[in-house]
Design a protein around this motif. Structure first.
Motif, PDB file in Angstrom:
ATOM      1  N   TYR A   1       5.352  -3.865  -6.603  1.00  0.00           N
ATOM      2  CA  TYR A   1       6.117  -5.018  -6.115  1.00  0.00           C
ATOM      3  C   TYR A   1       6.996  -4.607  -4.931  1.00  0.00           C
ATOM      4  CZ  TYR A   1       9.681  -8.654  -5.904  1.00  0.00           C
ATOM      5  OH  TYR A   1      10.543  -9.613  -5.463  1.00  0.00           O
ATOM      6  N   ASN A   2       7.723  -3.489  -5.076  1.00  0.00           N
ATOM      7  CA  ASN A   2       8.560  -2.992  -3.979  1.00  0.00           C
ATOM      8  C   ASN A   2       7.709  -2.616  -2.767  1.00  0.00           C
ATOM      9  OD1 ASN A   2      10.953  -3.333  -5.375  1.00  0.00           O
ATOM     10  ND2 ASN A   2      10.940  -1.250  -6.185  1.00  0.00           N
ATOM     11  N   TYR A   3       6.534  -2.066  -3.024  1.00  0.00           N
ATOM     12  CA  TYR A   3       5.595  -1.685  -1.970  1.00  0.00           C
ATOM     13  C   TYR A   3       5.251  -2.899  -1.098  1.00  0.00           C
ATOM     14  CZ  TYR A   3       0.931  -0.352  -0.189  1.00  0.00           C
ATOM     15  OH  TYR A   3      -0.168  -0.109   0.600  1.00  0.00           O
ATOM     16  N   LEU A   4       5.027  -4.035  -1.728  1.00  0.00           N
ATOM     17  CA  LEU A   4       4.721  -5.261  -0.987  1.00  0.00           C
ATOM     18  C   LEU A   4       5.980  -5.888  -0.397  1.00  0.00           C
ATOM     19  CD1 LEU A   4       2.123  -6.888  -3.404  1.00  0.00           C
ATOM     20  CD2 LEU A   4       1.662  -5.782  -1.203  1.00  0.00           C
ATOM     21  N   LYS A   5       7.018  -6.019  -1.204  1.00  0.00           N
ATOM     22  CA  LYS A   5       8.249  -6.697  -0.781  1.00  0.00           C
ATOM     23  C   LYS A   5       8.875  -6.060   0.452  1.00  0.00           C
ATOM     24  CE  LYS A   5      12.890  -7.867  -2.370  1.00  0.00           C
ATOM     25  NZ  LYS A   5      13.857  -7.781  -3.466  1.00  0.00           N
ATOM     26  N   PHE A   6       8.908  -4.742   0.485  1.00  0.00           N
ATOM     27  CA  PHE A   6       9.585  -4.048   1.583  1.00  0.00           C
ATOM     28  C   PHE A   6       8.625  -3.580   2.685  1.00  0.00           C
ATOM     29  CE2 PHE A   6      12.490  -3.430  -2.079  1.00  0.00           C
ATOM     30  CZ  PHE A   6      13.531  -4.180  -1.591  1.00  0.00           C
ATOM     31  N   GLY A   7       7.364  -3.962   2.624  1.00  0.00           N
ATOM     32  CA  GLY A   7       6.415  -3.649   3.690  1.00  0.00           C
ATOM     33  C   GLY A   7       6.012  -2.190   3.774  1.00  0.00           C
ATOM     34  N   TYR A   8       6.060  -1.497   2.648  1.00  0.00           N
ATOM     35  CA  TYR A   8       5.675  -0.076   2.670  1.00  0.00           C
ATOM     36  C   TYR A   8       4.210   0.112   2.997  1.00  0.00           C
ATOM     37  CZ  TYR A   8      10.191   0.599   0.320  1.00  0.00           C
ATOM     38  OH  TYR A   8      11.519   0.601  -0.017  1.00  0.00           O
ATOM     39  N   TYR A   9       3.368  -0.928   2.828  1.00  0.00           N
ATOM     40  CA  TYR A   9       1.963  -0.855   3.215  1.00  0.00           C
ATOM     41  C   TYR A   9       1.847  -0.645   4.729  1.00  0.00           C
ATOM     42  CZ  TYR A   9       2.814  -5.786   4.239  1.00  0.00           C
ATOM     43  OH  TYR A   9       3.334  -6.958   4.729  1.00  0.00           O
TER      44      TYR A   9
ATOM     45  N   ASN B   1      -4.498   4.631  -2.244  1.00  0.00           N
ATOM     46  CA  ASN B   1      -5.882   5.048  -2.030  1.00  0.00           C
ATOM     47  C   ASN B   1      -6.331   4.563  -0.653  1.00  0.00           C
ATOM     48  OD1 ASN B   1      -6.752   2.284  -2.279  1.00  0.00           O
ATOM     49  ND2 ASN B   1      -6.736   2.518  -4.511  1.00  0.00           N
ATOM     50  N   GLU B   2      -7.553   4.878  -0.297  1.00  0.00           N
ATOM     51  CA  GLU B   2      -8.079   4.514   1.025  1.00  0.00           C
ATOM     52  C   GLU B   2      -8.073   2.998   1.235  1.00  0.00           C
ATOM     53  OE1 GLU B   2      -8.808   6.441   3.583  1.00  0.00           O
ATOM     54  OE2 GLU B   2      -8.327   8.241   2.439  1.00  0.00           O
ATOM     55  N   HIS B   3      -8.346   2.257   0.179  1.00  0.00           N
ATOM     56  CA  HIS B   3      -8.331   0.789   0.274  1.00  0.00           C
ATOM     57  C   HIS B   3      -6.934   0.300   0.668  1.00  0.00           C
ATOM     58  CE1 HIS B   3      -9.046  -3.418  -0.505  1.00  0.00           C
ATOM     59  NE2 HIS B   3      -8.019  -3.416  -1.339  1.00  0.00           N
ATOM     60  N   ASP B   4      -5.890   0.888   0.085  1.00  0.00           N
ATOM     61  CA  ASP B   4      -4.515   0.499   0.411  1.00  0.00           C
ATOM     62  C   ASP B   4      -4.208   0.737   1.891  1.00  0.00           C
ATOM     63  OD1 ASP B   4      -3.837  -0.208  -2.279  1.00  0.00           O
ATOM     64  OD2 ASP B   4      -3.475   1.913  -2.725  1.00  0.00           O
ATOM     65  N   ILE B   5      -4.643   1.884   2.403  1.00  0.00           N
ATOM     66  CA  ILE B   5      -4.389   2.214   3.817  1.00  0.00           C
ATOM     67  C   ILE B   5      -5.145   1.241   4.716  1.00  0.00           C
ATOM     68  CG2 ILE B   5      -4.618   3.991   5.609  1.00  0.00           C
ATOM     69  CD1 ILE B   5      -2.468   4.586   3.427  1.00  0.00           C
ATOM     70  N   SER B   6      -6.397   0.962   4.377  1.00  0.00           N
ATOM     71  CA  SER B   6      -7.207   0.025   5.156  1.00  0.00           C
ATOM     72  C   SER B   6      -6.602  -1.383   5.115  1.00  0.00           C
ATOM     73  CB  SER B   6      -8.636   0.009   4.605  1.00  0.00           C
ATOM     74  OG  SER B   6      -9.412  -0.938   5.281  1.00  0.00           O
ATOM     75  N   ALA B   7      -6.150  -1.811   3.941  1.00  0.00           N
ATOM     76  CA  ALA B   7      -5.535  -3.135   3.813  1.00  0.00           C
ATOM     77  C   ALA B   7      -4.254  -3.213   4.626  1.00  0.00           C
ATOM     78  CB  ALA B   7      -5.255  -3.442   2.337  1.00  0.00           C
ATOM     79  N   GLY B   8      -3.464  -2.149   4.624  1.00  0.00           N
ATOM     80  CA  GLY B   8      -2.241  -2.119   5.427  1.00  0.00           C
ATOM     81  C   GLY B   8      -2.533  -2.187   6.908  1.00  0.00           C
ATOM     82  N   TRP B   9      -3.640  -1.624   7.328  1.00  0.00           N
ATOM     83  CA  TRP B   9      -4.032  -1.636   8.739  1.00  0.00           C
ATOM     84  C   TRP B   9      -4.604  -2.998   9.136  1.00  0.00           C
ATOM     85  CZ3 TRP B   9      -2.980   0.999  12.902  1.00  0.00           C
ATOM     86  CH2 TRP B   9      -3.779   0.856  14.030  1.00  0.00           C
ATOM     87  N   ASN B  10      -5.460  -3.561   8.273  1.00  0.00           N
ATOM     88  CA  ASN B  10      -6.179  -4.793   8.618  1.00  0.00           C
ATOM     89  C   ASN B  10      -5.525  -6.079   8.126  1.00  0.00           C
ATOM     90  OD1 ASN B  10      -8.432  -3.512   9.929  1.00  0.00           O
ATOM     91  ND2 ASN B  10      -9.011  -2.780   7.900  1.00  0.00           N
ATOM     92  N   GLY B  11      -4.614  -5.956   7.175  1.00  0.00           N
ATOM     93  CA  GLY B  11      -4.018  -7.135   6.552  1.00  0.00           C
ATOM     94  C   GLY B  11      -4.771  -7.484   5.287  1.00  0.00           C
ATOM     95  N   PHE B  12      -4.161  -8.296   4.442  1.00  0.00           N
ATOM     96  CA  PHE B  12      -4.778  -8.643   3.165  1.00  0.00           C
ATOM     97  C   PHE B  12      -4.116  -9.890   2.599  1.00  0.00           C
ATOM     98  CE2 PHE B  12      -1.380  -5.607   2.673  1.00  0.00           C
ATOM     99  CZ  PHE B  12      -0.635  -6.061   1.589  1.00  0.00           C
ATOM    100  N   LYS B  13      -4.720 -10.418   1.558  1.00  0.00           N
ATOM    101  CA  LYS B  13      -4.227 -11.627   0.907  1.00  0.00           C
ATOM    102  C   LYS B  13      -4.094 -11.355  -0.591  1.00  0.00           C
ATOM    103  CE  LYS B  13      -5.194 -16.324   2.109  1.00  0.00           C
ATOM    104  NZ  LYS B  13      -6.188 -17.313   2.455  1.00  0.00           N
ATOM    105  N   ILE B  14      -2.953 -11.739  -1.149  1.00  0.00           N
ATOM    106  CA  ILE B  14      -2.732 -11.620  -2.595  1.00  0.00           C
ATOM    107  C   ILE B  14      -2.124 -12.921  -3.092  1.00  0.00           C
ATOM    108  CG2 ILE B  14      -1.437 -10.456  -4.432  1.00  0.00           C
ATOM    109  CD1 ILE B  14      -1.592  -7.900  -2.893  1.00  0.00           C
ATOM    110  N   ARG B  15      -2.751 -13.498  -4.110  1.00  0.00           N
ATOM    111  CA  ARG B  15      -2.278 -14.747  -4.719  1.00  0.00           C
ATOM    112  C   ARG B  15      -1.929 -15.806  -3.672  1.00  0.00           C
ATOM    113  NH1 ARG B  15      -0.319 -10.648  -7.821  1.00  0.00           N
ATOM    114  NH2 ARG B  15       1.715 -10.554  -6.868  1.00  0.00           N
TER     115      ARG B  15
END
Length: 186
Positions: A96-104, A150-164
């Motif tokens: 939650y903190n990872y998403l809330k504070f933009g750590y991605y 993981n690699e998916h997290d890094i890729s999602a942070g680079w490309n953007g992603f959608k959650i809920r």
């Protein structure tokens, strides 16, 4: 007047605050989940450990700086592992903190910076491992929590992603916006 100006953004460090910080460090050094990271030392010819590594790099004509809390460079297995310390009064939900504070965004930026740094230092064939975050409870009650990406997290942070249904912009788009603003002066 100069004294007031020099104190902006600074705080008085009290003995109790120093004790609290020392207690937190001791907890990190002794906790089963974090002692490896907190006690990491370089081994002659096998590994290097860098604390507060500043990496200056350029992307699309814009200069950036990444300040990594800690990295382990393993010369035997040929990998670079970044590590970042986070403090919070609530470590129960690190994702939650990872998403809330933009750590991605930070994780993807540091990954990109480490790739540039590795090339400049003759380690282009080393694997850049995804970021490991360690969340420390500032109240001192809860044990630290490790969040390994993981690699998916890094890729999602680079490309953007959608959650809920909520869309998180990726670092690539944000860096493109920054480059446009720098170039256009707007």
């Amino acid at each position: 007047y100069k004294e007031k100006r020099d104190s902006i953004g600074k705080m008085t460090v009290t003995p109790s605050l120093i004790q609290k910080a020392e207690d937190l460090v001791n907890k990190l050094k002794s906790c089963d989940t974090t002692q490896y990271y907190a006690n990491m030392k370089p081994e002659e010819g096998k590994s290097d450990v860098c604390n507060e590594l500043a990496i200056l790099f350029e992307h699309d004509g814009v200069e950036y700086k990444a300040m990594l809390d800690k990295i382990e460079v393993n010369h035997v297995d040929k990998y670079i592992q970044p590590l970042d310390w986070k403090t919070s009064y609530d470590v129960a939900e690190p994702k939650y903190n990872y998403l809330k504070f933009g750590y991605y965004l930070q994780a993807s930026l540091y990954d990109y910076a480490l790739e540039q740094w590795a090339k400049e230092n003759g380690m282009q064939n080393y694997e850049i491992k995804p970021m490991t975050y360690i969340f420390c409870d500032t109240s001192g009650f809860a044990d630290p929590v490790v969040l390994t990406l993981n690699e998916h997290d890094i890729s999602a942070g680079w490309n953007g992603f959608k959650i809920r249904g909520y869309e998180y912009r990726g670092l690539r788009d944000i860096m493109n916006d920054i480059a446009w603003h720098v170039e256009s002066g707007i």
